[in-house]
Design an enzyme around this catalytic site. Structure first.
Site, PDB file in Angstrom:
ATOM      1  N   TYR A 142       0.823  -1.214   0.000  1.00  6.56           N
ATOM      2  CA  TYR A 142       0.000   0.000   0.000  1.00  6.56           C
ATOM      3  C   TYR A 142       0.857   1.264   0.000  1.00  6.56           C
ATOM      4  O   TYR A 142       0.391   2.327  -0.410  1.00  6.56           O
ATOM      5  CB  TYR A 142      -0.904   0.045   1.236  1.00  6.56           C
ATOM      6  CG  TYR A 142      -2.237  -0.644   1.063  1.00  6.56           C
ATOM      7  CD1 TYR A 142      -2.302  -1.983   0.714  1.00  6.56           C
ATOM      8  CD2 TYR A 142      -3.428   0.045   1.260  1.00  6.56           C
ATOM      9  CE1 TYR A 142      -3.520  -2.621   0.571  1.00  6.56           C
ATOM     10  CE2 TYR A 142      -4.653  -0.577   1.129  1.00  6.56           C
ATOM     11  CZ  TYR A 142      -4.699  -1.912   0.775  1.00  6.56           C
ATOM     12  OH  TYR A 142      -5.904  -2.531   0.633  1.00  6.56           O
ATOM     13  N   LYS A 192       3.572 -15.173   1.928  1.00  8.73           N
ATOM     14  CA  LYS A 192       3.895 -16.055   0.806  1.00  8.73           C
ATOM     15  C   LYS A 192       5.413 -16.211   0.770  1.00  8.73           C
ATOM     16  O   LYS A 192       6.094 -15.743  -0.155  1.00  8.73           O
ATOM     17  CB  LYS A 192       3.381 -15.448  -0.518  1.00  8.73           C
ATOM     18  CG  LYS A 192       1.865 -15.464  -0.656  1.00  8.73           C
ATOM     19  CD  LYS A 192       1.313 -16.743  -1.245  1.00  8.73           C
ATOM     20  CE  LYS A 192       1.751 -16.950  -2.665  1.00  8.73           C
ATOM     21  NZ  LYS A 192       1.262 -18.288  -3.179  1.00  8.73           N
ATOM     22  N   ASP A 225      -2.368 -18.039   0.563  1.00 12.30           N
ATOM     23  CA  ASP A 225      -3.398 -18.652  -0.289  1.00 12.30           C
ATOM     24  C   ASP A 225      -4.015 -19.874   0.410  1.00 12.30           C
ATOM     25  O   ASP A 225      -5.229 -20.055   0.427  1.00 12.30           O
ATOM     26  CB  ASP A 225      -2.834 -19.015  -1.682  1.00 12.30           C
ATOM     27  CG  ASP A 225      -1.582 -19.882  -1.629  1.00 12.30           C
ATOM     28  OD1 ASP A 225      -0.961 -19.982  -0.550  1.00 12.30           O
ATOM     29  OD2 ASP A 225      -1.221 -20.466  -2.668  1.00 12.30           O
ATOM     30  N   ASP A 249      -6.099  -7.243   3.879  1.00 12.91           N
ATOM     31  CA  ASP A 249      -7.266  -6.640   3.231  1.00 12.91           C
ATOM     32  C   ASP A 249      -8.154  -7.750   2.668  1.00 12.91           C
ATOM     33  O   ASP A 249      -9.376  -7.762   2.886  1.00 12.91           O
ATOM     34  CB  ASP A 249      -6.791  -5.692   2.122  1.00 12.91           C
ATOM     35  CG  ASP A 249      -7.934  -4.926   1.488  1.00 12.91           C
ATOM     36  OD1 ASP A 249      -8.822  -4.484   2.224  1.00 12.91           O
ATOM     37  OD2 ASP A 249      -7.937  -4.794   0.251  1.00 12.91           O
ATOM     38  N   ASP A 253     -11.849  -9.411   4.465  1.00 12.77           N
ATOM     39  CA  ASP A 253     -13.145  -9.406   3.775  1.00 12.77           C
ATOM     40  C   ASP A 253     -13.710 -10.824   3.697  1.00 12.77           C
ATOM     41  O   ASP A 253     -14.918 -11.037   3.860  1.00 12.77           O
ATOM     42  CB  ASP A 253     -13.023  -8.828   2.354  1.00 12.77           C
ATOM     43  CG  ASP A 253     -13.406  -7.349   2.300  1.00 12.77           C
ATOM     44  OD1 ASP A 253     -13.362  -6.698   3.367  1.00 12.77           O
ATOM     45  OD2 ASP A 253     -13.749  -6.855   1.211  1.00 12.77           O
TER      46      ASP A 253
HETATM   47  C1  IPM Z   1     -10.324  -1.554   4.022  1.00 15.87           C
HETATM   48  C2  IPM Z   1     -10.627  -0.903   2.713  1.00 15.87           C
HETATM   49  C3  IPM Z   1      -9.512   0.095   2.440  1.00 15.87           C
HETATM   50  C4  IPM Z   1      -8.244  -0.698   2.211  1.00 15.87           C
HETATM   51  C5  IPM Z   1      -9.785   1.097   1.314  1.00 15.87           C
HETATM   52  C6  IPM Z   1     -11.083   1.830   1.507  1.00 15.87           C
HETATM   53  C7  IPM Z   1      -8.642   2.073   1.179  1.00 15.87           C
HETATM   54  O1  IPM Z   1     -10.787  -1.852   1.711  1.00 15.87           O
HETATM   55  O2  IPM Z   1     -10.222  -0.843   5.033  1.00 15.87           O
HETATM   56  O3  IPM Z   1     -10.192  -2.782   4.054  1.00 15.87           O
HETATM   57  O4  IPM Z   1      -7.987  -1.195   1.102  1.00 15.87           O
HETATM   58  O5  IPM Z   1      -7.479  -0.825   3.164  1.00 15.87           O
HETATM   59 MG    MG Z   2     -10.748  -3.854   2.435  1.00 18.58          MG
END
Ligand code: IPM
Ligand code: MG
Length: 368
Positions: A142, A192, A225, A249, A253
């Protein structure tokens, strides 16, 4: 004694609506539990861009550095899709994370009993699930340099750099081990190392930190993975998952979806201790600004309210008040009170965002 200070940044879309419910909760703790905060409010994301032409004004950044904790709603929306990358709403959030040096991002993935049927997995795989993902938040691909879109041999090349220093890995590993000690004492670190040097270093440093100071915690390593696969195959094997910024990230999710209730999940982003001993901290729901339902009083305020519960626990040393708030949210779910996002399966009563907030306040009232 001076009240602790909170900076509220509702941001965009449903951020506004869910934060209005959090304000009620903050007020409730002042009136009923003698927990008072000096609350100030400001703009972030698209809302800040509309006002100032930047997703985070320098003055807001300076305020965030001074307060005891920041509470953020959500940023972004289709209105801002065509903006230059440098002023996109997300850049405001990334600047807060980077300049406050919030290196340790705690993302719980917890399955509420009443919602186990909403998971995309079989109920028995997720019922009772309680995982904490610790995502490194201020480095890796990032932020690594070089980055950009360049021209080479008459074609464009997009570059991002995965870069980690030993000390960056060391500090986030420590925060994961500390947290594991207060939970089920297990850390699984994911990278990884089979293809990336940064992964080899990650595994080495985590192993060293463990041997030096945390050998009482059970440590395992997985390729990210395979970790993603295990997360959907048998998620309950995990307690704390420690991973880098980009893998974190993705994995967070995935883990959030397992719980069947993205609208329920809070997060904390923590940095080093300030002079008063409190960590630099920003709390925000995992969900985004949900433009499709923004402004309709339909959003689920639970994730943002539970983010305030995390603030009570991690910034203000009020673990039992955090428990009280979390119990109130769970009790509401158990009664079948649901916002629209949670209505797929069991046809309970759909309530609005404000009604959900009020129901949580009523539950808090009956807790004292
Ligand atoms: C998260 C989001 C952020 C990220 C975005 C909104 C910058 O997806 O907080 O997981 O990628 O970190
Ligand atoms: Mg995210």
């Amino acid at each position: 004694m001076k009240n602790p200070s909170l900076l509220i940044l509702p941001g965009d879309g449903i951020g506004q609506e869910v934060m209005a419910e959090v304000r009620k909760v903050i007020q409730w703790f002042g009136e009923n539990r003698d927990l008072n905060f000096d609350v100030s409010e400001d703009l972030v994301g698209g809302a800040a861009y509309d006002q100032h032409g930047t997703p985070l004004h320098d003055e807001t950044m300076a305020k965030a550095q001074e307060v005891d904790a920041v509470l953020l709603g959500a940023v972004g929306g289709p209105k801002y899709d065509d903006l230059d990358f440098s002023v996109k709403p997300e850049r405001g959030l990334l600047r807060l994370r980077k300049e406050m040096d919030l290196f340790s991002n705690l993302r719980p993935a917890q399955c509420f009993d009443a919602l186990a049927d909403f998971s995309s997995l079989k109920k028995e795989l997720v019922s009772g699930l309680d995982i904490m993902i610790v995502r490194e938040l201020t480095s890796g691909s990032y932020f690594g340099e070089p980055r950009g879109i360049f021209t080479e041999d008459n074609q464009r090349v997009g570059i991002n750099t995965q870069r980690y220093t030993e000390s960056e890995i060391d500090r986030v590993a420590r925060s994961a081990f500390e947290l594991a000690r207060r939970r089920n004492n297990k850390v699984c670190s994911m990278e990884k190392a089979n293809v990336m040097e940064s992964g080899i270093l990650w595994r080495d440093v985590v192993t060293e930190v463990h041997a030096e100071d945390y050998s009482d915690v059970e440590l395992s390593h997985m390729y990210a993975d395979a970790g993603a696969m295990q997360l959907v195959r048998a998620p309950k094997q995990f307690d704390v998952i420690l991973t880098d910024n980009l893998f974190g990230d993705l994995l967070s999710d995935t883990a959030a979806m397992l719980t069947g209730s993205l609208g329920m999940l809070p997060s904390a982003s923590l940095g080093s201790p300030m002079q008063n001993g409190r960590p630099k901290a920003l709390y925000e729901p995992v969900h985004g600004s949900a433009p499709d339902i923004a402004g309709q009083n339909k959003a689920n305020p639970s994730a943002c309210i539970l983010s305030f519960a995390m603030a009570l626990r991690y910034s203000f040393d009020q673990g039992s008040e955090a428990d009280r708030l979390e119990a109130a949210v769970e009790a509401i779910l158990a009664k079948g009170i649901r916002t629209g996002d949670l209505m797929q399966a069991d046809g309970g009563t759909a309530v609005s965002c404000t009604e959900m907030g009020d129901a949580i306040i009523a539950e808090l009232n009956s807790s004292i």
